[in-house]
Motif scaffolding. Structure first.
Motif, PDB file in Angstrom:
ATOM      1  N   GLY A 221       0.600   2.760  -3.527  1.00 32.51           N
ATOM      2  CA  GLY A 221      -0.351   2.321  -2.518  1.00 32.51           C
ATOM      3  C   GLY A 221      -1.677   1.919  -3.106  1.00 32.51           C
ATOM      4  N   PRO A 222      -2.619   1.578  -2.223  1.00 31.68           N
ATOM      5  CA  PRO A 222      -3.963   1.213  -2.668  1.00 31.68           C
ATOM      6  C   PRO A 222      -4.571   2.322  -3.529  1.00 31.68           C
TER       7      PRO A 222
ATOM      8  N   ASP B 286       1.074  -3.299  -8.133  1.00 35.20           N
ATOM      9  CA  ASP B 286       0.794  -4.723  -7.936  1.00 35.20           C
ATOM     10  C   ASP B 286      -0.622  -4.911  -7.390  1.00 35.20           C
ATOM     11  N   ASN B 287      -1.347  -5.893  -7.929  1.00 37.18           N
ATOM     12  CA  ASN B 287      -2.764  -6.081  -7.570  1.00 37.18           C
ATOM     13  C   ASN B 287      -3.001  -6.283  -6.075  1.00 37.18           C
ATOM     14  N   GLU B 288      -2.113  -7.017  -5.388  1.00 40.57           N
ATOM     15  CA  GLU B 288      -2.355  -7.251  -3.951  1.00 40.57           C
ATOM     16  C   GLU B 288      -2.258  -5.957  -3.157  1.00 40.57           C
ATOM     17  N   ILE B 289      -1.577  -4.971  -3.682  1.00 37.23           N
ATOM     18  CA  ILE B 289      -1.493  -3.651  -3.037  1.00 37.23           C
ATOM     19  C   ILE B 289      -2.596  -2.737  -3.564  1.00 37.23           C
ATOM     20  N   ARG B 290      -2.782  -2.726  -4.877  1.00 30.73           N
ATOM     21  CA  ARG B 290      -3.745  -1.816  -5.512  1.00 30.73           C
ATOM     22  C   ARG B 290      -5.135  -1.923  -4.897  1.00 30.73           C
ATOM     23  N   TYR B 291      -5.564  -3.144  -4.600  1.00 29.84           N
ATOM     24  CA  TYR B 291      -6.927  -3.358  -4.106  1.00 29.84           C
ATOM     25  C   TYR B 291      -6.992  -3.520  -2.595  1.00 29.84           C
ATOM     26  N   ASP B 292      -5.921  -3.187  -1.908  1.00 29.83           N
ATOM     27  CA  ASP B 292      -5.898  -3.257  -0.446  1.00 29.83           C
ATOM     28  C   ASP B 292      -6.706  -2.095   0.137  1.00 29.83           C
ATOM     29  N   ASP B 293      -6.932  -2.118   1.433  1.00 34.36           N
ATOM     30  CA  ASP B 293      -7.630  -1.057   2.143  1.00 34.36           C
ATOM     31  C   ASP B 293      -6.846   0.256   1.998  1.00 34.36           C
ATOM     32  N   HIS B 294      -7.522   1.345   1.653  1.00 35.50           N
ATOM     33  CA  HIS B 294      -6.853   2.629   1.420  1.00 35.50           C
ATOM     34  C   HIS B 294      -6.123   3.152   2.653  1.00 35.50           C
ATOM     35  N   ASP B 295      -6.512   2.716   3.827  1.00 37.91           N
ATOM     36  CA  ASP B 295      -5.847   3.160   5.046  1.00 37.91           C
ATOM     37  C   ASP B 295      -4.672   2.260   5.433  1.00 37.91           C
ATOM     38  N   ALA B 296      -4.460   1.168   4.716  1.00 38.42           N
ATOM     39  CA  ALA B 296      -3.428   0.194   5.071  1.00 38.42           C
ATOM     40  C   ALA B 296      -2.029   0.798   5.205  1.00 38.42           C
ATOM     41  N   PRO B 297      -1.566   1.675   4.296  1.00 41.33           N
ATOM     42  CA  PRO B 297      -0.195   2.198   4.437  1.00 41.33           C
ATOM     43  C   PRO B 297       0.047   2.921   5.760  1.00 41.33           C
ATOM     44  N   GLY B 298      -0.967   3.563   6.306  1.00 44.76           N
ATOM     45  CA  GLY B 298      -0.822   4.283   7.565  1.00 44.76           C
ATOM     46  C   GLY B 298      -0.712   3.379   8.771  1.00 44.76           C
TER      47      GLY B 298
ATOM     48  N   TRP C 283       6.010   0.956   4.255  1.00 44.40           N
ATOM     49  CA  TRP C 283       5.056   0.380   3.294  1.00 44.40           C
ATOM     50  C   TRP C 283       5.789   0.197   1.977  1.00 44.40           C
ATOM     51  N   GLY C 284       5.743  -0.993   1.408  1.00 48.67           N
ATOM     52  CA  GLY C 284       6.484  -1.249   0.189  1.00 48.67           C
ATOM     53  C   GLY C 284       5.657  -1.892  -0.901  1.00 48.67           C
ATOM     54  N   CYS C 285       6.194  -1.862  -2.103  1.00 42.47           N
ATOM     55  CA  CYS C 285       5.552  -2.444  -3.274  1.00 42.47           C
ATOM     56  C   CYS C 285       6.632  -2.605  -4.342  1.00 42.47           C
ATOM     57  N   ASP C 286       6.437  -3.501  -5.280  1.00 41.07           N
ATOM     58  CA  ASP C 286       7.427  -3.724  -6.337  1.00 41.07           C
ATOM     59  C   ASP C 286       7.226  -2.832  -7.554  1.00 41.07           C
ATOM     60  N   THR C 287       6.079  -2.182  -7.667  1.00 42.98           N
ATOM     61  CA  THR C 287       5.837  -1.268  -8.781  1.00 42.98           C
ATOM     62  C   THR C 287       5.208   0.019  -8.252  1.00 42.98           C
ATOM     63  N   ALA C 288       5.246   1.050  -9.080  1.00 42.24           N
ATOM     64  CA  ALA C 288       4.711   2.349  -8.676  1.00 42.24           C
ATOM     65  C   ALA C 288       3.983   2.999  -9.844  1.00 42.24           C
TER      66      ALA C 288
END
Length: 148
Positions: free
Chosen positions: A44-45, A50-62, A67-72
Motif C-alpha cells: 500500500g501507500p 509500484d510508484n503509483e501506489i506507493r505515493y497514493d493517499d494513505h487512506d486509499a486502501p480503506g 486493493w491490489g498492487c503488482d509488487t509488495a
C-alpha cells in the motif's frame, strides 16, 4: 446525543492478548507466522511498491473492497521476535557500510525487501516454512536478488 471516539468504535485487534498466526493490515497487506518466523507482506501507500501506489493517499486502501498492487514490501522477524534483517550502519567518513553486518546480511542493507513480485514472496514463505536454520538470511537474500 453522545458521540464515540474512534478508539471506542474500532478496536485495534480482535486478538489483543496474543499474536495471531494470520492478520491483515488496513486492507493493504497481511502477516503470518511460519515455522517460528513471522513475515509481513504489505502493498500500500508508503511501502516500497509500484510508484503509483506507493505515493497514493494513505487512506486509499480503506476506500475499496479489494486493493491490489503488482509488487509488495516484505519484512521478516526471526524466531527471537527480532527483525531478521536490520539497517546496516553507513560510515559517511569512510563511505562504507559496517562490513561484518553487511556480510552477515549477504549484502542486504535494510530491514525490508521492496518491490517483491508474487513469486519472490512465495519463495520467501516457502524458505521460512522449510527452514531448519535459525538464520535463513543467506537464502532469503538469494531469493530476493534472483528475482530481479
Amino acid at each position: 446525543m453522545k458521540f464515540k471516539t474512534a478508539a471506542q468504535v474500532m478496536n485495534n485487534s480482535n486478538t489483543p492478548n496474543r499474536d495471531a498466526d494470520f492478520y491483515t493490515n488496513r486492507n493493504k497487506g497481511f502477516a503470518m507466522a511460519i515455522n517460528g518466523f513471522r513475515i509481513s507482506v504489505q502493498w500500500g501507500p508508503g511501502n516500497y511498491v509500484d510508484n503509483e501506489i506507493r505515493y497514493d493517499d494513505h487512506d486509499a486502501p480503506g476506500q475499496y473492497n479489494s486493493w491490489g498492487c503488482d509488487t509488495a514490501e516484505v519484512m521478516i522477524w526471526g524466531r527471537n521476535d527480532e527483525p531478521l534483517f536490520d539497517l546496516v550502519p553507513f560510515d559517511f567518513d569512510t563511505e562504507e557500510y559496517d562490513k561484518e553486518m553487511f556480510d552477515a546480511q549477504c549484502g542486504h542493507i535494510d530491514q525490508v525487501f521492496g518491490h517483491c513480485g508474487s513469486d519472490c514472496v512465495a519463495k520467501m514463505i516457502g524458505c521460512l516454512a522449510h527452514s531448519d536454520d535459525d538464520d535463513p538470511r543467506r537464502a532469503i537474500a538469494q531469493i530476493y536478488d534472483a528475482s530481479f
